[in-house]
Design a protein around this motif. Structure first.
Motif, mmCIF file in Angstrom:
data_model
loop_
_atom_site.group_PDB
_atom_site.id
_atom_site.type_symbol
_atom_site.label_atom_id
_atom_site.label_comp_id
_atom_site.label_asym_id
_atom_site.label_seq_id
_atom_site.Cartn_x
_atom_site.Cartn_y
_atom_site.Cartn_z
ATOM 1 N N ARG A 12 0.834 -1.217 0.000
ATOM 2 C CA ARG A 12 0.000 0.000 0.000
ATOM 3 C C ARG A 12 0.864 1.261 0.000
ATOM 4 O O ARG A 12 0.564 2.242 -0.667
ATOM 5 N N HIS A 16 0.937 3.966 -3.104
ATOM 6 C CA HIS A 16 0.624 5.392 -2.940
ATOM 7 C C HIS A 16 1.826 6.288 -3.253
ATOM 8 O O HIS A 16 1.758 7.154 -4.124
ATOM 9 N N MET A 166 -5.722 4.465 5.095
ATOM 10 C CA MET A 166 -5.130 3.568 4.121
ATOM 11 C C MET A 166 -4.257 2.496 4.774
ATOM 12 O O MET A 166 -4.256 1.344 4.357
#
Lengths: 233, 246
Positions: A12, A16, A166
């Motif tokens: 993740r 990002h 997130m």
């Protein structure tokens, strides 16, 4: 099992920040070429970067982004932010000292100063940005050069709140804490570790010049937490 | 059954009296004046016509007209007739804005605003002393103006930015936004006394003490230096206020 999940958290982070880096490199090439071709004024810069930046900012996990000019790089203004932000992707242009109409000199801010000094990619924060966004953010910036001269920084903002949403689930799985290069907490599985707090016992929070690291507390809670992932990988 | 709370008939009738267009004109006027003084409406901007303005704000045309008359009287709007005519914003000189605000402010309002400002910024200084990292405090050194600097604007900007930076060091976005609001609202008044060399000298000492306290994580000293500074500035401002009002 833990390794898989920590990989998930690392994935993740890479998704990002990796996509931010790709965009900043694109802006660097685009803007670098523009300045190399001759004098540039603020309108020209804005027109040149607007479409690409707004396309990138379709990603709702970003608070804002764009290109910020180095002092006197532009022919018509000393300071200028070709920057779009907020839900409406509003254009910024200039930042002012509240109550006056004087422009804030953003060159003191670490998101500008650090890449200016190091010539490298930088992730600033978590910090409260009162120059542009008035939010608690992490700012990723990349210096842009033309003919060997710094013309500004390409950058993007992510709110800490977005990073928490997130990354917190993945961090919980590994009892991990995301820290910046100075060992300051960004998001932690441990509710007692507040964002912005220094994780004082991290010896080398982001090894190898990493800008972000996920560290894991030891089983007994004593001793230095150990890094289990970092970015850029 | 007894009436639990007797409300005097006079208070009652005041509550339920129609609000009317009288108060509205003042509200329209204040809203526009605020927008002009803060620069949201810029010099030369064309204002909507009386009719459009009334529709947009949901007031009677006569109310919009009344507000515009008053704004003209204050010199914030000029109206020209004929082709291409209309009402245009006239941005006031920043120094006049501050004096103008001061002149219309009562002493009690000044004290009221000063109290809010004081509590917010001293609170920020305390948290910042607890939370700031050494390198962040180091950055504040740039905001300490050399004592012999004579550019008053530079002193004012640096002080405003110093307090904003201290707010940011609390790591609270809401607190920082509150200080941004306070700076825009009261900070400009509080910095009037910086035009005086003696006051600048004393300020420089207090700001240096603040940065030192933040660097050493001394919560009490950080609070004291901000409190001293705001208190001195308000005292001086109150004296200036008295002169302006006379």
């Amino acid at each position: 099992m833990n390794i898989d999940v920590s990989a998930d958290c690392a994935v993740r982070i890479e998704q990002h920040f990796g996509s931010i880096l790709t965009e900043l490199e694109r802006v660097r090439a685009e803007v670098g070429a523009l300045f190399a071709a001759g004098p540039v004024d603020s309108d020209h810069l804005r027109t040149h970067v607007e479409a690409g930046t707004l396309a990138f900012l379709q990603d709702q996990n970003l608070l804002g982004g764009g290109f910020v000019a180095a002092p006197d790089a532009l022919s018509d203004r000393r300071l200028y932010l070709a920057w779009w932000q907020g839900p409406g992707r509003d254009f910024l242009g200039e930042a002012e000292v509240p109550g006056t109409r004087d422009a804030i000199d953003y060159t003191r801010q670490s998101w500008f100063r650090v890449p200016e000094r190091t010539g490298q990619l930088h992730v600033a924060g978590p910090y409260v940005d009162f120059v542009c966004a008035d939010e608690y953010v992490m700012t990723t910036t990349l210096p842009v050069y033309a003919d060997g001269r710094l013309v500004g920084v390409a950058g993007a903002d992510t709110t800490v709140e977005t990073l928490e949403r997130m990354l917190l689930p993945g961090l919980r799985e590994v009892r991990g804490t995301l820290v910046n290069a100075h060992g300051r907490v960004v998001v932690s599985a441990d509710p007692h570790r507040a964002t912005g707090e220094a994780l004082g016992t991290v010896p080398d929070a982001a090894p190898g010049g990493r800008l972000l690291a996920v560290v894991q507390a030891t089983a007994d809670g004593h001793g230095a937490p150990k890094p289990i992932a970092g970015w850029p990988a | 059954m007894a009436n639990p709370r007797a409300i005097t008939s006079r208070a009652r009738s005041a509550i339920f009296a129609p609000i009317g267009d009288e108060g509205r004109a003042v509200r329209v006027e204040n809203r526009l004046a605020e927008a002009i003084r803060s620069g949201v409406l810029a010099d030369g901007d064309r204002l909507p016509s009386e009719l459009e303005l009334a529709q947009m704000l949901g007031v009677a045309t006569v109310t919009a007209r009344e507000a515009l008359v008053s704004l003209r009287a204050q010199g914030l709007v000029v109206t020209t007739r004929g082709r291409g005519g209309g009402s245009f914003v006239r941005a006031p000189d920043p120094g006049d804005v501050v004096k103008g605000r001061l002149a219309t402010m009562s002493r009690v309002e000044l004290r009221d605003r000063a109290s809010l400002y004081l509590v917010v910024v001293t609170g920020c200084a305390e948290l910042a002393a607890e939370r700031a990292a050494p390198d962040e405090v180091e950055d504040l050194q740039d905001l300490l103006v050399p004592v012999d600097e004579e550019d008053v604007g530079r002193w004012r900007d640096a002080e405003s930015e110093l307090y904003l930076s201290v707010a940011a060091l609390t790591q609270s976005a809401r607190l920082t936004r509150e200080v941004v609001r306070q700076e825009a609202d009261f900070g400009t008044l509080l910095r009037v006394p910086l035009s005086e060399p003696d006051f600048r000298q004393a300020s420089a000492g207090r700001h240096r003490a603040l940065v030192a306290a933040l660097g050493s994580g001394d919560v009490a000293a950080a609070r004291t230096s901000v409190r001293d500074h705001v208190t001195h500035a308000v005292e001086r401002l109150t004296e200036i206020h008295e002169v302006v009002r006379q």
